[in-house]
Design an enzyme around this catalytic site. Structure first.
Site, mmCIF file in Angstrom:
data_model
loop_
_atom_site.group_PDB
_atom_site.id
_atom_site.type_symbol
_atom_site.label_atom_id
_atom_site.label_comp_id
_atom_site.label_asym_id
_atom_site.label_seq_id
_atom_site.Cartn_x
_atom_site.Cartn_y
_atom_site.Cartn_z
ATOM 1 N N TRP A 130 37.276 37.329 34.862
ATOM 2 C CA TRP A 130 38.532 38.015 35.200
ATOM 3 C C TRP A 130 38.989 37.543 36.578
ATOM 4 O O TRP A 130 38.187 37.550 37.532
ATOM 5 C CB TRP A 130 38.281 39.523 35.178
ATOM 6 C CG TRP A 130 39.443 40.367 35.560
ATOM 7 C CD1 TRP A 130 40.727 40.234 35.123
ATOM 8 C CD2 TRP A 130 39.414 41.497 36.430
ATOM 9 N NE1 TRP A 130 41.504 41.219 35.677
ATOM 10 C CE2 TRP A 130 40.734 42.001 36.483
ATOM 11 C CE3 TRP A 130 38.414 42.137 37.168
ATOM 12 C CZ2 TRP A 130 41.069 43.118 37.250
ATOM 13 C CZ3 TRP A 130 38.739 43.240 37.922
ATOM 14 C CH2 TRP A 130 40.053 43.719 37.961
ATOM 15 N N ALA A 213 34.203 47.707 31.781
ATOM 16 C CA ALA A 213 35.591 48.175 31.880
ATOM 17 C C ALA A 213 36.178 48.536 30.520
ATOM 18 O O ALA A 213 37.276 49.078 30.459
ATOM 19 C CB ALA A 213 36.463 47.098 32.536
HETATM 20 C C1 LMR Z 1 43.632 42.831 32.969
HETATM 21 O O1 LMR Z 1 42.683 42.061 33.008
HETATM 22 O O2 LMR Z 1 44.747 42.524 32.534
HETATM 23 C C2 LMR Z 1 43.450 44.239 33.444
HETATM 24 O O3 LMR Z 1 42.143 44.444 33.844
HETATM 25 C C3 LMR Z 1 44.450 44.648 34.455
HETATM 26 C C4 LMR Z 1 44.238 44.008 35.784
HETATM 27 O O4 LMR Z 1 44.130 44.756 36.762
HETATM 28 O O5 LMR Z 1 44.180 42.788 35.878
#
Ligand code: LMR
Length: 395
Positions: A130, A213
């Site tokens: 992420w 998450a």
């Molecule tokens: C995402 O990955 O889209 C979500 O976790 C929102 C974010 O804060 O990036």
């Protein structure tokens, strides 16, 4: 002094929200930010949460400060949800929980603790991970290094390379793991692979840092916690960052928690005291409303049962969307190359498109996704799946 600042780069995920809102097209499709959507494209407040909010509004007698560790009732109940109520590490008194502002706050708090505990540690992160892991953990002053995780061509895990890289971690290093529903790939480890990971971490003396998450969005609330429970059973220490944004739908209320597993109850107490000091130095104490509401949902059996049903409804819709998109892409491309979408877990998969192809989808077809071609499968629905499949096949 601000006039000389370098312009800040746009956030790869949140920047898309702004672009999508500004697009006047009636046919636009948002597959960007990770927010659950129903078939109408709406992100409603869950019924269980709404009922708990009403009750909370009536019951709250004060808004006096709580303290840096946040809401005790929430901390106790979220710990049981994640660990299971009879986990050996809980019975052994080795787990401590501090509420944080969202999963991001929980991750940052965990990273700050790890920085204090071992300032020289390297945090090994999956490639890809992420995008926001990098500033959240890196800005705590920890050094980041990627380990192989996913092969885009085969749309699958590169488990041998992953184990090979983790097998070289140094004692005291930290290994970031997505506990379920890997973001951005949707490619998760099997139970046997998790056991292998726990073994390698123990052999190397590396500490697992789990990001949870999406509990409930992959295989279900209990199955999705397998990794966390296994690690807590087999590893002496761990940090677990939990987000309630998605499974309770309380995105803007910022509800999360940092759980620390210590080797002994005394070590866990030291970590708790340190977490409280660190929280005090960053946000002093987390906002109460969302955590009080989540605590009420989990603590009242009727609300908890309603919430579990609502999570299951969200999960099943995403599983269904995965199947429908894989089928539509098979029809449009005459190949099985997108079948992986149906097999992957959670909210995201990566289509394997180039940034230029993603650009064409956005400019020409008004379909929005980050440049790595990650899609939020909850943004799909019967109204747009064929259109998305045709457009993707077209590029
Ligand atoms: C995402 O990955 O889209 C979500 O976790 C929102 C974010 O804060 O990036």
């Amino acid at each position: 002094m601000f006039a000389t600042l370098e312009p800040a780069p746009a956030d790869p995920i949140l920047g898309l929200m702004v672009q999508f809102r500004a697009d006047p097209s009636a046919h636009k499709v948002d597959l960007g930010v990770g927010v659950y959507k129903d078939d109408r494209g709406a992100t409603p407040v869950l019924d269980s949460v709404r009922q708990a909010e009403r009750a909370e509004f009536e019951a709250q007698s004060t808004k006096a400060y709580l303290g840096p560790a946040g809401n005790d009732n929430f901390n106790r109940l979220i710990t049981s949800l994640v660990m299971g109520s009879d986990h050996g590490a809980l019975k052994g008194g080795r787990v401590r929980t501090v509420q944080g502002p969202g999963g991001c706050g929980a991750l940052r708090l965990g990273a700050e603790l790890l920085k204090v505990a071992n300032p020289d540690a390297t945090v090994h992160t999956p490639a890809p991970t992420w995008a926001n892991h990098v500033p959240l953990i890196g800005n705590a002053g920890l050094h980041l290094q990627s380990y192989p995780y996913y092969t885009p061509g085969s749309a699958g895990l590169d488990f041998d390379a992953m184990i090979g890289a983790l097998g070289k971690a140094k004692a005291g290093d930290i290994v970031l793991l997505h506990a379920c529903c890997h973001n951005p790939t949707g490619a998760d480890l099997s139970h046997a692979q998790w056991r292998e990971v726990a073994d390698v971490l123990n052999r190397r003396g590396a500490l697992p840092f789990l990001d949870l998450a999406y509990q409930g969005f992959g295989d279900g609330l209990e199955d999705d916690a397998y990794s966390v429970r296994l690690i807590a059973e087999n590893c002496p220490e761990a940090v677990i960052a939990v987000s309630c944004s998605k499974n309770f739908g309380v995105y803007r209320d910022r509800v999360g928690a940092t759980l620390v597993l210590g080797e002994t109850p005394a070590a866990a107490d030291l970590a708790l005291a340190r977490l409280s000091r660190l929280a005090r130095g960053m946000w002093s104490m987390p906002p109460d409303h969302g955590a009080a509401v989540v605590g009420r949902v989990l603590g009242e059996p009727a609300l908890a049962a309603l919430w579990r049903d609502e999570v299951e409804t969200m999960r099943k819709r995403m599983v269904g969307n995965r199947r429908k998109l894989a089928d539509a892409l098979a029809r449009e491309t005459g190949s099985g190359r997108f079948e992986f979408i149906a097999a992957q877990k959670g909210m995201f998969s990566m289509l394997g498109l180039t940034p230029a192809q993603v650009g064409v989808l956005r400019e020409k077809h008004h379909i929005y996704m980050p440049g790595d071609s990650r899609i939020n499968v909850a943004g799909l629905g019967d109204a747009n799946i064929d259109f998305v499949a045709k457009s993707v096949a077209g590029v």
